[in-house]
Design an enzyme around this catalytic site. Sequence first.
Site, PDB file in Angstrom:
ATOM      1  N   GLY A   1      -0.294  -0.293   2.907  1.00  0.00           N
ATOM      2  CA  GLY A   1      -1.532   0.167   2.293  1.00  0.00           C
ATOM      3  C   GLY A   1      -1.247   1.137   1.170  1.00  0.00           C
ATOM      4  N   SER A   2      -2.190   2.000   0.894  1.00  0.00           N
ATOM      5  CA  SER A   2      -2.068   2.910  -0.243  1.00  0.00           C
ATOM      6  C   SER A   2      -1.064   4.022   0.031  1.00  0.00           C
ATOM      7  CB  SER A   2      -3.428   3.529  -0.569  1.00  0.00           C
ATOM      8  OG  SER A   2      -3.792   4.483   0.417  1.00  0.00           O
TER       9      SER A   2
ATOM     10  N   THR B   1      -2.783   7.064   1.857  1.00  0.00           N
ATOM     11  CA  THR B   1      -2.903   6.906   3.308  1.00  0.00           C
ATOM     12  C   THR B   1      -1.535   6.944   3.965  1.00  0.00           C
ATOM     13  OG1 THR B   1      -4.906   5.580   3.020  1.00  0.00           O
ATOM     14  CG2 THR B   1      -3.785   5.419   5.140  1.00  0.00           C
ATOM     15  N   GLY B   2      -0.539   6.354   3.321  1.00  0.00           N
ATOM     16  CA  GLY B   2       0.815   6.390   3.861  1.00  0.00           C
ATOM     17  C   GLY B   2       1.335   7.800   4.034  1.00  0.00           C
TER      18      GLY B   2
ATOM     19  N   GLU C   1       5.030   0.502   3.647  1.00  0.00           N
ATOM     20  CA  GLU C   1       5.035  -0.346   2.449  1.00  0.00           C
ATOM     21  C   GLU C   1       3.770   0.003   1.690  1.00  0.00           C
ATOM     22  OE1 GLU C   1       4.025  -2.685  -0.065  1.00  0.00           O
ATOM     23  OE2 GLU C   1       3.965  -4.420   1.272  1.00  0.00           O
TER      24      GLU C   1
ATOM     25  N   CYS D   1       0.174  -5.482  -3.997  1.00  0.00           N
ATOM     26  CA  CYS D   1       0.861  -4.189  -4.086  1.00  0.00           C
ATOM     27  C   CYS D   1       2.018  -4.244  -5.070  1.00  0.00           C
ATOM     28  CB  CYS D   1       1.339  -3.748  -2.704  1.00  0.00           C
ATOM     29  SG  CYS D   1       2.339  -4.982  -1.858  1.00  0.00           S
TER      30      CYS D   1
END
Length: 502
Positions: A240-241, A244-245, A262, A296
């Site tokens: 994800g983003s 958020t990671g 990732e 991504c």
Amino acid sequence: MAFPIPARQLFIDGEWREPLLKNRIPIINPSTEEIIGDIPAATAEDVEVAVVAARKAFKRNKGRDWAALWSHRAKYLRAIAAKITEKKDHFVKLETLDSGKPRDEAVLDIDDVATCFEYFEYFAGQAEALDAKQKAPVTLPMERFKSHVLRQPIGVVGLISPWNYPLLMDTWKIAPALAAGCTTVLKPSELASVTCLEFGEVCNEVGLPPGVLNILTGLGPDAGAPIVSHPDIDKVAFTGSSATGSKIMASAAQLVKPVTLELGGKSPVIMFEDIDIETAVEWTLFGVFWTNGQICSATSRLLVHESIAAEFVDRMVKWTKNIKISDPFEEGCRLGPVISKGQYDKIMKFISTAKSEGATILCGGSRPEHLKKGYYIEPTIITDITTSMQIWKEEVFGPVICVKTFKTEDEAIELANDTEYGLAGAVFSKDLERCERVTKALEVGAVWVNCSQPCFVHAPWGGVKRSGFGRELGEWGIENYLNIKQVTSDISDEPWGWYKSP
């Protein structure tokens, strides 16, 4: 296109269970903006039940449990592959309806999930190969000792997946985790969960032991965050983003919990002056407009040698205007809607900001005139870019590419690496020695040479810098879910003799 969305609950311990708070989230068709169903909204209370089920499945029947026999797990993975192949058309329709990606793309995604040489089948083979790796000897400098290595499943893992490749990205995580012997709690994106829930039905049909896979749909703060912070989740894998990671990494750090991340990207594609322009233009479009631009690894920063820039961009505009934008079920559709109203507004704001900062919208940049409903955005080419612009620096996650020229190889590399991200990059040239130099110089986890975006289960996938760390896919993917244990034995009959005997 009218196609019924199956009514599902949460999938916990091999059963369909209503969320404890009984909340639901509407499913919105991005092609029509209409509500076409709903999904259950899990909360921390449901996470607790799912984690207990996963832990029980991991520990069940000592010696004959899920974690014990690699080959035992492989038969389930092959059965899942066969069942998805059997239900391929069903999954394709649901994926297209729920995510808005062109049907032809959904076909490829589901094929990748199911076919014998891809994800489940591949990791079934990896599971069997692990039997051969068990007790691999380690050469020691002292003859009185012998040592070997055990590979053992980490335990219960939390898997949090994105909405751009709903079932495919789930598979990237589920397949190696199950092959390794872990049990799992999956939280797909609330924006595209339909095929992920249907996957639970497949698991039931093949007899997957209860609790091995649990599927919780819901919002990130309500369902994702409790998975990450749960003390009985042994590892988290997230796609994800970057924002958020970072939060997931901080939360997991409180328990020194391993994570695989990732994350976002702002990938460069470099065009040198010796390329075949027509071939390179098509790959450029594929690299940024595939999946409606929501990739991504999208090669969304085009760096083109100044000597061919005018011709290259002219051909790119012509190719772009020839892309069929339509309902994703229409024959020949190559660009559908983006996933949601929120994503649509975000992308349009990026385009507006680029204009206000002095960039030129050379092509696209608005809603297609023939599509009054749905979250459609024309494929967009932006020129007159400076490196201080937002459009150069930040991930758009939509059908938008920005173009900048360069004079020398060194300048191209410097511009390519001028980003906080490092997921992927591409280089085009007939000079393969130059391609090799550039490949080594790019600060990324994956490089494509004379192509963009091909991805195979056999090769590692992951980024550097703010694009995350850890690798998915291939043998590297399964190692993500294994602990390595050293076992050393004294095989001598002689005493150690360090201390004096009393």
